[in-house]
Each structure stands twice: as structure tokens, then as C-alpha cells.
Scaffold this active site. Structure first.
Site, PDB file in Angstrom:
ATOM      1  N   GLY A 160      39.160  33.277  42.955  1.00 33.30           N
ATOM      2  CA  GLY A 160      37.733  33.473  42.572  1.00 33.30           C
ATOM      3  C   GLY A 160      37.027  32.214  42.128  1.00 33.30           C
ATOM      4  N   ASP A 163      39.551  30.594  46.558  1.00 31.24           N
ATOM      5  CA  ASP A 163      38.501  31.872  46.978  1.00 31.24           C
ATOM      6  C   ASP A 163      38.736  32.279  48.174  1.00 31.24           C
ATOM      7  OD1 ASP A 163      35.996  32.159  44.973  1.00 31.24           O
ATOM      8  OD2 ASP A 163      35.783  33.066  46.979  1.00 31.24           O
ATOM      9  N   TYR A 183      33.913  49.300  39.051  1.00 32.28           N
ATOM     10  CA  TYR A 183      34.393  48.205  38.246  1.00 32.28           C
ATOM     11  C   TYR A 183      35.046  48.480  37.020  1.00 32.28           C
ATOM     12  CZ  TYR A 183      33.464  43.646  35.990  1.00 32.28           C
ATOM     13  OH  TYR A 183      33.464  42.276  35.262  1.00 32.28           O
ATOM     14  N   LYS A 240      38.924  47.783  35.743  1.00 34.84           N
ATOM     15  CA  LYS A 240      39.151  46.924  34.767  1.00 34.84           C
ATOM     16  C   LYS A 240      39.739  47.419  33.533  1.00 34.84           C
ATOM     17  CE  LYS A 240      37.567  42.804  36.326  1.00 34.84           C
ATOM     18  NZ  LYS A 240      38.298  41.620  36.309  1.00 34.84           N
TER      19      LYS A 240
HETATM   20  N1  SER Z   1      28.603  40.693  33.948  1.00 38.64           N
HETATM   21  C1  SER Z   1      29.400  41.732  34.631  1.00 38.64           C
HETATM   22  C2  SER Z   1      28.570  42.806  35.201  1.00 38.64           C
HETATM   23  O1  SER Z   1      27.299  42.677  34.967  1.00 38.64           O
HETATM   24  C3  SER Z   1      29.974  42.477  33.289  1.00 38.64           C
HETATM   25  O2  SER Z   1      31.189  42.360  33.289  1.00 38.64           O
HETATM   26  O3  SER Z   1      29.075  43.165  36.066  1.00 38.64           O
END
Ligand code: SER
Length: 312
Positions: free
Chosen positions: A8, A34, A138, A142
């Protein structure tokens, strides 16, 4: 001699982390990778993080000793395709953890996020250990990634380290698909258009950090003695917290004609589920974390650097 692979690497954090790692270890010691081609980088390799065979080949062929695994789909864009987000964010990490278990790499960095928090998490001074019921895929990917990191460390001795980054503010590379992206967009639009339409409400407070602090925190954690690290899930990390209204006022102080308007979209609910301020005392105690940039510094740096960049 260390040989580092950054996945990335074209992203907001990746581009600057690669530069910092190259300054520290030497140009050729750091391979950037990437899914999209990065022009003008002789040490770049194209890599889809889901291609296990290619990843393994790169690690063996280049004798990679450390991986900074930044490839991920962020909070807002992740919601468009939850299954793909889970696959990219979690399975990429598991492939890398398995390479660590096999002894092919010595150290791994995994970025986590404030998105691991949810509506039941205390919003002020959010503790290290708290409720984790994230509302985005997300966040789910995580927090699950953090637990796998902890498991691979405890069970197989894999040296994997992680930080829960707040929103990162930077001027070299734009963020993509995050909920905190407004805090970067606002500077571009202030300079280019003189106004900004914010996708969050004016009083939405979120934790944020200047890129230089994020990079130095990352390098500090990766350099810390193993014995000092009491956490192998992910460290809370904090610098500043502010609302769109507060940052826009500081911009207005420097650019009196600047105007902000508000048109909240689906990202408002995501922001509302996150913490406002973070207790990062474990990072401070275990490896000496201390941010350098406050909100005034950030506004000054962003306006100064972007004014030069955008007028070139
Ligand atoms: N900056 C990220 C987001 O807004 C948060 O980890 O998804």
C-alpha cells in the site's frame, strides 16, 4: 542488513513512510509495492496483496526482513463492498502473519485505527481496553486483525507491532476513502476554491494527527526493544482532537475570505460512532510516544506546504 517491503506504498501514509524508511535504511533497502503502478520509483513492485504466491516470491527473492503492511480499504469506501473490504483487509494480513510464523520475516507492522471503536465505546479519553463493537466493515477487519496479531505473537512468537492511528493530515499524498479525509480536503479547497463543503457536521470532534508525528511514532514503535512492548494487539495513539468548525476558524484566521458550509452524508454516522479523544498512556509509558504538532502547527504547515505545491 534490513530489507523492507511496504505494501500500500502509494497511499497517504505509505508514500511518506517509504521516504522515511529509505532515509533511514537506504534507497535500495526499501521496496515499495502497491496494486497501482507508482511512476519514477526504481524500487517499486506491483503487488496485489491477495496474491499469496507473488507476495511469497517477493519475500524470498529479495530476502525481505520486515513488512510494513499498509494496504487496506478505508472506512467510507469499505462500506460500498463489505465482502471485498474484509477479504483485502484481513486475508492480506493473515498471509503476512503466516510468513512470519514460517520464520521468513523478522518483523511486521500492521496499522490499526480509531475505527475499531463503536457506539458503546466511551468517547472521551477512550481507554486502551474498552468496548470494541465497530460499525464499519473496516473497523471489524482492523479489530480482528489486531486479535490475530496478538495471537500470532503469543502462539508463534511473531514480532508484529501495531498502532491505532487517528485521522492523518498530510499534504504530499491525499487520503482516499476515509471518514477523516475532510481534514485534508478542507485545505485543498480553501486554497483552490476559497470555500469547502464539509461532509461532516460542524461539531463532529475526531482524533487527528499530523503525518510527521504518525511517521515518527511508527518508526519509534518499530525500533523499540521487544521487552518494552506490553501490547501486541495495537497501541492507542493520540495527538490532537478538533471539529470541522474549529479547524475552519483557524483557516479563516489566515484566509479571512474562506467559507465553510456543511452537507453531512453517510460518513456522519461513521464519525458519530468513533471516539473524540484518546488515552494513549500505554504508548507513552512503553516506548516514549509524544506528539510534536498541535492544531495550530498543523494548519500553518498545511497552508504553507500546499500553497507552494498547488502553485507549482
Ligand atoms: N482515517 C481513517 C478513516 O477515516 C481512520 O482510520 O477511515
Amino acid at each position: 542488513m534490513e530489507k523492507i517491503l511496504v505494501t500500500g506504498a502509494s497511499g497517504q501514509l505509505g508514500a511518506e513512510l517509504v521516504a522515511a524508511l529509505r532515509a533511514k535504511y537506504g534507497e535500495k533497502q526499501v521496496i515499495s509495492s502497491d496494486i497501482k503502478e507508482t511512476p519514477n520509483d526504481p524500487n517499486f513492485l506491483m503487488l496485489d496483496i491477495l496474491n499469496k504466491t507473488r507476495l511469497r516470491e517477493i519475500v524470498i527473492e529479495h530476502k525481505v526482513t520486515q513488512i510494513y503492511h499498509l494496504a487496506a480499504i478505508l472506512s467510507a469506501s469499505g462500506e460500498w463492498d463489505p465482502k471485498k473490504t474484509w477479504n483485502v483487509n484481513l486475508n492480506g494480513l493473515l498471509t503476512i502473519l503466516n510468513l512470519g510464523q514460517e520464520g521468513l520475516i523478522d518483523k511486521i507492522f500492521f496499522p490499526s485505527t480509531i475505527a475499531v471503536h463503536g457506539l458503546n465505546t466511551p468517547k472521551q479519553n477512550t481507554p486502551q481496553f474498552t468496548d470494541f463493537t465497530p460499525s464499519t466493515v473496516y473497523g471489524i477487519s482492523k479489530i480482528t486483525g489486531e486479535l490475530w496479531c496478538n495471537y500470532y505473537h503469543k502462539r508463534y512468537g511473531v514480532d508484529v507491532r501495531s498502532l491505532r492511528y487517528p485521522g492523518i493530515i498530510s499534504w504530499k499524498t491525499k487520503p482516499h476513502g476515509g471518514t477523516t479525509d475532510y481534514a485534508v480536503e478542507i485545505f485543498y479547497d480553501a486554497i483552490e476554491k476559497g470555500s469547502y463543503e464539509c461532509f461532516l457536521q460542524e461539531d463532529t470532534m475526531l482524533p487527528m494527527m499530523y503525518i510527521d508525528d504518525a511517521i515518527s511514532g511508527t518508526l519509534q514503535l518499530m525500533d523499540a526493544d521487544k521487552e518494552k512492548l506490553s501490547l501486541r494487539t495495537s497501541y492507542n495513539l493520540a495527538a490532537v482532537s478538533f471539529t470541522p468548525s474549529q479547524i475552519s476558524q483557524l483557516i479563516k484566521d489566515k484566509m479571512p475570505d474562506f467559507n465553510i458550509s456543511y452537507k453531512p452524508d453517510f460518513r456522519q454516522a461513521i464519525a458519530d460512532s468513533w471516539s473524540q479523544t484518546i488515552d494513549d498512556s500505554y504508548a507513552r509509558k512503553d516506548w516514549g510516544w509524544k506528539p510534536k504538532f498541535d492544531l495550530n502547527d498543523i494548519v500553518d504547515m498545511m497552508l504553507e506546504k500546499l500553497n507552494i505545491k498547488l502553485k507549482q
